[in-house]
Motif scaffolding. Structure first.
Motif, PDB file in Angstrom:
ATOM      1  N   ILE A   1      42.940  34.358  69.256  1.00 37.73           N
ATOM      2  CA  ILE A   1      41.368  33.462  69.435  1.00 37.73           C
ATOM      3  C   ILE A   1      41.632  31.860  70.076  1.00 37.73           C
ATOM      4  CG2 ILE A   1      41.555  32.660  67.252  1.00 37.73           C
ATOM      5  CD1 ILE A   1      38.430  32.642  69.092  1.00 37.73           C
ATOM      6  N   GLY A   2      42.848  31.109  70.038  1.00 36.69           N
ATOM      7  CA  GLY A   2      43.314  30.301  70.121  1.00 36.69           C
ATOM      8  C   GLY A   2      43.715  29.710  71.453  1.00 36.69           C
TER       9      GLY A   2
ATOM     10  N   ALA B   1      41.178  27.764  74.458  1.00 30.70           N
ATOM     11  CA  ALA B   1      41.971  27.110  75.666  1.00 30.70           C
ATOM     12  C   ALA B   1      41.204  26.990  76.722  1.00 30.70           C
ATOM     13  CB  ALA B   1      43.734  27.200  75.139  1.00 30.70           C
ATOM     14  N   ASP B   2      42.079  28.437  77.184  1.00 28.78           N
ATOM     15  CA  ASP B   2      41.833  28.433  78.189  1.00 28.78           C
ATOM     16  C   ASP B   2      40.653  29.563  78.789  1.00 28.78           C
ATOM     17  OD1 ASP B   2      44.423  27.756  78.245  1.00 28.78           O
ATOM     18  OD2 ASP B   2      45.265  29.463  78.621  1.00 28.78           O
ATOM     19  N   ASP B   3      39.841  30.236  78.266  1.00 26.69           N
ATOM     20  CA  ASP B   3      38.843  31.402  78.397  1.00 26.69           C
ATOM     21  C   ASP B   3      39.773  31.836  79.466  1.00 26.69           C
ATOM     22  OD1 ASP B   3      36.423  32.462  78.829  1.00 26.69           O
ATOM     23  OD2 ASP B   3      35.970  30.980  80.252  1.00 26.69           O
TER      24      ASP B   3
ATOM     25  N   ASP C   1      40.499  37.651  66.883  1.00 27.82           N
ATOM     26  CA  ASP C   1      39.739  36.490  66.439  1.00 27.82           C
ATOM     27  C   ASP C   1      39.871  36.359  64.540  1.00 27.82           C
ATOM     28  OD1 ASP C   1      38.224  33.711  66.403  1.00 27.82           O
ATOM     29  OD2 ASP C   1      36.407  35.311  67.639  1.00 27.82           O
ATOM     30  N   SER C   2      40.578  36.030  63.444  1.00 26.43           N
ATOM     31  CA  SER C   2      39.804  36.050  62.512  1.00 26.43           C
ATOM     32  C   SER C   2      38.815  35.917  61.905  1.00 26.43           C
ATOM     33  CB  SER C   2      40.959  35.907  61.559  1.00 26.43           C
ATOM     34  OG  SER C   2      42.018  36.357  61.763  1.00 26.43           O
TER      35      SER C   2
ATOM     36  N   GLU D   1      49.363  39.025  75.028  1.00 29.26           N
ATOM     37  CA  GLU D   1      50.223  37.302  75.780  1.00 29.26           C
ATOM     38  C   GLU D   1      49.431  36.731  74.605  1.00 29.26           C
ATOM     39  OE1 GLU D   1      48.348  36.719  79.573  1.00 29.26           O
ATOM     40  OE2 GLU D   1      49.331  38.698  80.634  1.00 29.26           O
ATOM     41  N   GLY D   2      49.707  36.619  73.568  1.00 30.91           N
ATOM     42  CA  GLY D   2      49.484  35.845  72.802  1.00 30.91           C
ATOM     43  C   GLY D   2      49.595  34.410  72.689  1.00 30.91           C
ATOM     44  N   GLY D   3      49.212  33.527  71.582  1.00 33.89           N
ATOM     45  CA  GLY D   3      49.712  32.084  71.862  1.00 33.89           C
ATOM     46  C   GLY D   3      50.889  32.294  70.292  1.00 33.89           C
TER      47      GLY D   3
END
Length: 223
Positions: free
Chosen positions: A49-50, A54-56, A78-79, A152-154
């Motif tokens: 979710i970050g 941050a980037d949409d 997205d907990s 492509e996670g944070g």
């Protein structure tokens, strides 16, 4: 059973995936094309979710020649159910799955976002207590026909995935720049390991330059 997971990212020489203000334009155009080639070869692409906030991101294949059916299924971990109602990841460019923790299930299902997302064809997966159960999510995605997943996670999701033994391969672009900043996100953050003996071991399988960038491929030596 679970998908084969490829973690892909771009980082600076000092290991940052974004500056402390959130700027993340790191790799060159050739590397972006390489990334979209990987996307095209995968059944799904997953972020935290970050990254969405941050980037949409669109998380589609658009830097190379591709058809709409080449777009992978987009998955958001997205907990707390914070995906914005106008997030591009919920448009009709591709299928989308939002994974939410059970603690926030009732609140989310009673929100306007839930009905709006459903009307767009978004699917939901609820698991875990206050955080999404990543192993359960991987099993669900495999059942949904996702055999090859691009991560492509944070930095937090990256660490949670590798700590759980859920990453098989790492493809990293190292850009010739240094940004510093103790609050800048690194490739892996999260709680980290306490001892070097606990660190996840890798095997370098390929390396090459791409314009000014260095591309490194590793196999993760999961026990």
């Amino acid at each position: 059973m679970r998908p084969y997971v490829i973690l892909n990212a771009a980082m600076t020489l000092d290991g940052k995936i974004a500056t402390q203000t959130g700027s993340s334009n790191i790799s060159g155009e050739k590397d972006l094309e390489r990334v979209h080639e990987i996307r095209k070869e995968c059944d799904g692409i997953m972020v935290g979710i970050g990254t969405v906030l941050a980037d949409d991101p669109r998380l589609t294949v658009h830097k190379i020649d591709a058809k709409p059916e080449d777009n992978p299924v987009r998955i958001v971990v997205d907990s707390k159910g914070r995906t914005p109602i106008d997030a591009r990841i919920t448009n009709d460019d591709a299928k989308t799955v939002i994974a939410i923790a059970n603690e926030y299930k009732d609140e989310f299902k009673s929100s306007d976002k839930y009905e709006t997302f459903k009307s767009r064809g978004v699917k939901f997966f609820f698991s875990g207590q206050n955080r999404v159960d990543l192993k359960a999510l991987m099993s669900y995605l495999h059942e949904e026909g996702i055999d090859r997943l691009m991560l492509e996670g944070g930095s937090t999701l990256n660490f949670s995935m590798i700590k759980s033994g859920l990453i098989d391969e790492i493809s990293i672009c190292v850009a010739p720049m240094i940004v510093g900043g103790e609050n800048a996100k690194t490739f892996f953050d999260g709680e980290g390991f306490d001892f070097m003996d606990d660190a996840v071991k890798l095997k370098l399988t390929d390396s090459y330059t791409l314009d000014k960038d260095l591309i490194l491929h590793y196999k993760v030596l999961n026990d």
